[in-house]
Design a protein around this motif. Structure first.
Motif, PDB file in Angstrom:
ATOM      1  N   LEU A   1      91.176   5.407 -39.435  1.00  0.00           N
ATOM      2  CA  LEU A   1      91.677   4.247 -38.562  1.00  0.00           C
ATOM      3  C   LEU A   1      91.898   3.883 -37.835  1.00  0.00           C
ATOM      4  CD1 LEU A   1      94.872   6.657 -40.281  1.00  0.00           C
ATOM      5  CD2 LEU A   1      94.518   4.169 -40.932  1.00  0.00           C
TER       6      LEU A   1
ATOM      7  N   PHE B   1     100.525  -3.216 -42.375  1.00  0.00           N
ATOM      8  CA  PHE B   1     101.306  -2.954 -42.956  1.00  0.00           C
ATOM      9  C   PHE B   1     100.936  -3.119 -44.900  1.00  0.00           C
ATOM     10  CE2 PHE B   1     106.396  -3.251 -44.869  1.00  0.00           C
ATOM     11  CZ  PHE B   1     105.954  -1.916 -44.365  1.00  0.00           C
TER      12      PHE B   1
ATOM     13  N   LEU C   1      98.226  -0.588 -45.551  1.00  0.00           N
ATOM     14  CA  LEU C   1      98.153   0.795 -45.294  1.00  0.00           C
ATOM     15  C   LEU C   1      99.240   1.348 -46.187  1.00  0.00           C
ATOM     16  CD1 LEU C   1      96.293   1.375 -42.083  1.00  0.00           C
ATOM     17  CD2 LEU C   1      95.478   0.987 -43.596  1.00  0.00           C
ATOM     18  N   PHE C   2     100.897   0.872 -46.139  1.00  0.00           N
ATOM     19  CA  PHE C   2     101.711   1.558 -46.034  1.00  0.00           C
ATOM     20  C   PHE C   2     102.012   1.549 -47.317  1.00  0.00           C
ATOM     21  CE2 PHE C   2     101.951   0.831 -41.707  1.00  0.00           C
ATOM     22  CZ  PHE C   2     102.919   2.050 -41.705  1.00  0.00           C
TER      23      PHE C   2
ATOM     24  N   LEU D   1     102.351   5.943 -39.408  1.00  0.00           N
ATOM     25  CA  LEU D   1     102.268   6.319 -41.013  1.00  0.00           C
ATOM     26  C   LEU D   1     102.261   7.251 -41.309  1.00  0.00           C
ATOM     27  CD1 LEU D   1     100.373   4.000 -42.724  1.00  0.00           C
ATOM     28  CD2 LEU D   1      98.122   5.319 -41.683  1.00  0.00           C
ATOM     29  N   SER D   2     101.499   8.314 -40.419  1.00  0.00           N
ATOM     30  CA  SER D   2     101.620   9.680 -40.719  1.00  0.00           C
ATOM     31  C   SER D   2     102.904   9.657 -41.311  1.00  0.00           C
ATOM     32  CB  SER D   2     101.024  10.799 -40.197  1.00  0.00           C
ATOM     33  OG  SER D   2     101.112  12.346 -40.332  1.00  0.00           O
TER      34      SER D   2
ATOM     35  N   TRP E   1     103.604   8.312 -44.571  1.00  0.00           N
ATOM     36  CA  TRP E   1     102.712   8.358 -45.972  1.00  0.00           C
ATOM     37  C   TRP E   1     102.810  10.322 -46.297  1.00  0.00           C
ATOM     38  CZ3 TRP E   1      97.345   7.971 -45.139  1.00  0.00           C
ATOM     39  CH2 TRP E   1      96.926   5.830 -45.532  1.00  0.00           C
TER      40      TRP E   1
END
Length: 1169
Positions: A770, A817, A820-821, A859-860, A863
């Protein structure tokens, strides 16, 4: 597109005719299109790639031919059938009938060619097409490059070469494309296609290799793979260009300077090869200018204009010396063909006359150049003398007449008996100046070098340092610069000035000059002025030691310009925050030690001594490890010969102590041996008073080392290691620079990951991937520019902490965005608003930039906690929400109760987000139905909650304002209040028109203020149908099971069975308001619909045009979560595991080559057959 007519010898070869008339033929290339044309098509396609045919770009063409001629002319080509068909139809409609009028075929040909050229000229005029220096052949290559690799127009192709790429044991013949930021390869052989894309910034090693199988090959290494290219037509040219582009990428990683093309290059010459681009010529010119500046120690902005072979008449030995003349904007330089025989620098500011002398057998085509100090230089055997003289005259007219004071290199003779050696040195230099010239125009010969090796006289040292380093040129062309810089920097404080103040009294403290405030003040001014001149360097330890020595022999301003020459030209990148230049030369030194003292190299590597000694020796030019009077002799040689002197001397010191070092048991003993040796180096010719020098590494009480004469040590280093060449050092520096900068990048990545690994649920490997992706997004914006208005090159500051060095703005974040999301909307207008909300949530300091830690935290968070994240993004004070949720001291249930509620407007946005998220999902219909059920339940909860709190709110309002309570009473009893959004539906067979349900007045507490921002939002249904009666929004699953026409969108209705009242989820847009029906469908109890207006003022007494949000309606997080958990489809969707590695790999591939590849292995190579 129309092209300038070109003759074609064979019209039918490798082409298929599709249309024809008496004058024109439309053809398609064999092997293009469906089926590839069988074996013949595969062969043609392979030939097109191998031979770099234009048909790769334009597989369709139109030829012109007169009936009785065998000559064809290509007048148009196209990438697609549609494009070429448009041109064909235009010819048939506008030109075909006209041609029949002509009787002479030559007239027809002239007319057609003139017409096509006129069309091209008209197109260029209307579309403002500017002519450039790129040839048509290279423009085709650019189109092929962009088409094959999906590169944008901002990615500039430099050149392309035919070569073979080795994939395993099989070579693939194709083309290597070198652009500013990428190295790409493409091959197509008999239906087998291979593509390769690598960023220059990812390359860790680039070298030419030679084996028995591949005598000439280039190996490109990255962190994950090695790639070998061979069978180049000109491997030296290709490799030099690859080195240059890799250097540009490393420079960008180091100081974040992007590449800017030089638009001032001369026009393309007729003899220039067809494939050479303007950008390639620019890079070639840069490389030549760099070598020119390094050879003659010229300022960094000097550009070479040209060079030519000639001879120089040298009066000191009455000879013609063969060599090269170099001409630039401000200098004329000469160097002999035989290295070190003679070199000459003539600044144009010193030139008074340039004239063509009379030719003779002894002086063919001579040019005479006279200077202000009455020296005349005679060049002969010039091939294009007239052009050269005119060029020099043009530069002379541009040369400023503003000349700064230049010191005369004469010296003051002191003939005391105690200084006999010093006197002899001064006499030798005085005689040399008389014979070879004075000042910057001095003839520099082997005799000059010998005098330097014997030592420069004390009172001439500063002047000759200025001369040999080239600092005299910058000082002469910048009068008053230093004084202005000192004045501007006085009284200003920053990190650099603090470090300078801390080190001032550590600079040669044993020397009397720096034991008083006068010397300290001068040192402070010079260091501070340079820190303000070059903030990228600012101040680095060791600069104070070097500068203090410069001040001992030069005036304050002269010391400043010597420091500029040292930091910016002679020791590049030595004194930046990461001492990259010193680390690079440390690697070069290790490589030289392995070559020249191999028996000692392994021992030194095991002890780890080389890395320790090289930094202290190189950064201070031996000034910190050798007695002062001896170290200045090293500085003399350094200013004359450059960095090779330091390498030679360092190797000689190791060689002189080889036996003691081989017997050393540990690094401490080895350092003691070297320290004692260096401390014993003496200068018996020095006239300076003895200065105490205690070497920091001399720690034992053993017998001192016998004295070593500095001049013998220097002479010995030239005898043993003088074969080291400056160009070889530069080649080694390039190799080591790749290694050092990539090592620094890897270290930075590890530090960042180690810092935040405990804060997230990602693994170390995932965080590293990342980080690479995050940094690549920043670099991509530097490559191709951002669209967000911010300058990406200004956002990277190497002085910041690791986590904050790379930052991205909103535009860059949107790209990541969507990749990855896990719940980023695939389609729909909701993607950008959702990305904006999320970006604002992560931007804690409100500077419109987010760093890697902020990015990973978000992000963490989302997710692993999707549902909470969705609600958080639709809450107005989401930063407060985040703080509340992350408080670990409170109980989670108590914390949940304190979270802000979701009002009606935010709830609508949340519904729209959910519908966008589910688009194109495999369980799309089930998710839409589940969402409809949850929405219906939440709307009812909000209404019920309003009923409980309405009475209490009204009592508080009555207490606050009795008069207002009186007027609000009728509204509560059923009156209409403008701006209401909930409607009541009458009961019975004939439903009456909806009337606005009254709403209580807005609260005056904190929550009311928070929601006041929503009061002015005006929402309407954009549907053109009559909406005098609003339809319900939600229906049960059973009502939509049989609707097969709505495969992509769910149909929401309630209470009404008319098709006109049904609502697609795509109709939920920004102009929509949810309204409530008093009587809902069966089992639900509540129906919901959309209220729309038929005209600007409503219809049939309906609500006014602008309808506001019900501020009293709200739901809590517990209600939202509990409702979602009632639907199994939603639970399964949100609990679906996220394939982290797959998303990261896909994101890397998309950001790298502009499209999704098949697997992780496709990151660098994509093969298909």
């Amino acid at each position: 597109m129309w092209v300038h007519p070109e003759e074609v010898l064979q019209a039918g070869a490798l082409w298929i005719t599709e249309r024809a008339n008496p004058y024109f033929i439309l053809q398609k290339r064999k092997g293009h299109g469906d089926g590839r044309g069988g074996l013949a098509g595969l062969l043609v396609g392979t030939l097109d790639v191998v031979l770099d045919s234009s048909a790769r770009v334009a597989p369709y063409r139109i030829l012109y031919q007169t009936p009785d001629s065998l000559i064809y002319w290509i007048i148009a080509h196209g990438c697609s059938r549609k494009e070429i068909t448009e041109h064909w139809e235009w010819l048939e409609q506008n030109l075909l009938q006209t041609l029949s009028i002509f009787e002479n075929e030559n007239d027809i040909t002239t007319f057609v060619k003139g017409k096509v050229q006129g069309i091209i000229a008209e197109y260029n005029k209307n579309h403002d097409v500017k002519e450039d220096d790129d040839t048509d052949k290279f423009k085709e290559a650019i189109c092929t490059f962009r088409k094959l690799f999906g590169m944008p127009e901002e990615e500039k192709l430099v050149n392309y070469y035919s070569c073979s790429y080795w994939k395993g044991h099989v070579p693939r013949q194709g083309w290597l494309y070198l652009s500013i930021n990428h190295i790409c390869f493409y091959s197509y052989l008999l239906g087998k296609e291979a593509k390769l894309v690598i960023r220059w910034a990812d390359i860790t090693q680039l070298e030419k290799s030679a084996t028995l199988l591949l005598p000439d090959a280039v190996k490109v290494s990255t962190r994950v793979a090695e790639h070998v290219f061979s069978v180049f037509l000109n491997i030296n040219e290709t490799f030099k260009l690859m080195e240059q582009l890799a250097n540009i990428a490393m420079r960008q990683l180091l100081d974040n300077k992007g590449f800017e093309q030089d638009r001032s290059l001369p026009k393309l010459k007729r003899k220039t090869p067809k494939k050479v681009s303007a950008l390639k010529r620019d890079l070639d010119a840069r490389a030549k200018s760099e070598r020119y500046r390094a050879l003659f120690r010229l300022p960094k902005d000097e550009k070479l204009d040209g060079h030519t072979g000639c001879t120089l008449w040298t009066p000191f030995n009455k000879m013609h010396i063969l060599g090269q003349m170099f001409v630039s904007t401000n200098y004329i330089c000469f160097t002999s063909k035989e290295e070190t025989l003679c070199s000459l620098i003539i600044p144009l500011r010193e030139v008074t006359i340039v004239e063509k002398a009379d030719s003779s057998n002894f002086f063919p085509s001579p040019v005479s150049i006279s200077t202000k100090n009455r020296m005349t230089f005679l060049f002969a055997n010039l091939k294009d003398r007239d052009f050269l003289v005119q060029r020099i005259s043009d530069f002379l007219q541009q040369t400023t007449s503003k000349i700064y004071f230049e010191r005369e290199t004469t010296g003051s003779v002191n003939s005391s008996d105690d200084e006999a050696k010093e006197f002899l040195k001064e006499q030798a230099w005085k005689n040399h100046i008389t014979e070879y010239g004075q000042g910057v125009c001095m003839y520099r010969t082997e005799k000059t070098k010998d005098l330097v090796l014997k030592g420069i006289p004390e009172n001439m040292r500063g002047e000759l340092w200025l001369l040999f380093s080239g600092a005299i040129n910058e000082m002469a062309t910048h009068p008053g610069y230093y004084e202005d810089l000192v004045e501007k920097s006085m009284g200003k404080y920053n990190l650099a000035t603090e470090e300078i103040e801390r080190d001032l009294h550590r600079s040669l403290p044993e020397h009397p000059a720096f034991q008083n405030e006068m010397g300290i003040a001068a040192l402070r001014r010079v260091l501070t002025a340079y820190a303000f001149r070059n903030p990228n360097i600012g101040y680095c330890q060791a600069m104070n030691i070097v500068t203090s020595v410069l001040l001992l022999y030069a005036k304050e301003e002269e010391a400043f310009w010597l420091l500029v020459a040292l930091c910016e030209r002679m020791l590049p990148d030595y004194y930046n925050t990461r001492v990259v230049g010193a680390l690079v030369d440390q690697g070069v030194f290790e490589e030289l030690a392995r070559e020249y003292v191999p028996e000692l190299y392994d021992c030194m590597q095991d002890l780890g001594v080389i890395s320790t000694i090289s930094l202290s020796w190189f950064l201070t030019l031996f000034l910190s490890v050798m007695p002062f009077e001896s170290a200045v002799v090293v500085v003399d040689c350094f200013f004359y010969e450059g960095i090779k002197v330091i390498f030679q001397l360092a190797l000689n010191v190791l060689h002189a102590n080889i036996h003691q070092l081989l017997g050393a048991k540990d690094d401490g003993e080895a350092m003691t041996v070297l320290g004692r040796y260096l401390d014993s180096v003496s200068n018996k010719d020095s006239t300076l008073p003895p200065i105490p020098h205690l070497h920091s590494l001399l720690t034992d009480d053993g017998d001192p080392h016998p004295e070593v004469d500095i001049f013998k040590l220097v002479r010995s280093s030239y005898e043993k290691f003088g074969s080291i060449r400056a160009d070889v050092i530069e080649q080694m520096r390039f190799k080591q620079r790749l290694r050092v900068i990539q090592t620094i990048e890897d270290t930075t990545k590890r530090n960042v990951v180690r810092t935040i690994v405990t804060e997230t649920a990602f693994s170390i490997d995932e965080l590293e991937e990342l980080y690479v992706l995050f940094k690549a997004e920043h670099l991509t914006s530097c490559y191709w520019g951002g669209t967000g208005g911010s300058n990406p090159t200004e956002r990277h500051d190497p002085s910041l902490p690791y986590l904050e060095q790379y930052r991205i703005d909103l535009e860059q974040f949107r790209g990541l965005f969507s990749l990855l999301f896990p719940w980023a909307p695939v389609n729909g207008a909701q993607a950008d608003p959702l990305a904006l909300r999320f970006f604002r949530l992560l931007d804690h300091n409100g500077d419109s930039l987010i760093n890697f830690r902020e990015f990973i935290s978000g992000l963490s968070e989302y997710w692993w906690r999707w549902v909470r994240g969705l609600k958080k993004l639709h809450t107005p004070d989401y930063r407060h929400y985040l703080r509340l949720w992350n408080q670990g001291t409170k109980n989670k249930l108590d914390n949940m109760k304190d979270l802000p509620k979701l009002n009606q407007s935010q709830f609508i946005e949340l519904c729209k987000t959910l519908y966008n998220m589910f688009s194109e999902d495999a369980q799309e219909q089930e998710l839409y139905h589940a969402t409809a059920t949850v929405t219906s339940l939440l709307l009812e909860m909000g209404e019920v909650g309003k009923l409980f709190c309405h009475s209490k709110d009204q009592e508080e309002q009555d207490q606050d304002d009795p008069e207002e309570a009186k007027t609000s009473g009728p509204a509560r009893d059923g009156g209409t209040r403008p701006g209401g959004v909930f409607q009541q539906r009458g009961q019975g067979e004939g439903e009456k028109e909806s009337q606005a349900r009254p709403c209580g007045p807005a609260k005056r507490d904190g929550r009311g203020e928070q929601l006041s921002a929503m009061e002015d939002i005006k929402l309407e249904d954009s549907s053109p149908k009559d909406t005098g009666t609003s339809s319900s929004m939600l229906i049960s699953d059973d009502e939509t099971k049989d609707d097969t026409s709505m495969s992509s969108y769910s149909v929401l209705s309630g209470g009404s069975h008319e098709l006109d009242d049904k609502l697609h989820c795509e109709d939920i847009n920004d102009d929509t308001v949810l309204v409530r029906s008093k009587n809902g469908p069966h089992g639900g109890g509540v129906g919901n619909g959309l209220h729309g207006e038929g005209g600007p003022h409503g219809r049939d007494g309906g609500l006014p045009h602008s309808t506001s949000i019900d501020k009293d309606w709200a739901i809590t997080f517990e209600q939202f979560l509990a409702s979602v958990l009632t639907e199994q489809a939603l639970v399964l969707y949100f609990e679906k595991p996220v394939e982290v590695a797959a998303r990261i790999t896909n994101a890397k591939n998309v950001r790298k080559v502009g499209c999704s590849l098949l697997s992780a292995s496709d990151y660098e190579i994509s093969l298909s057959g």
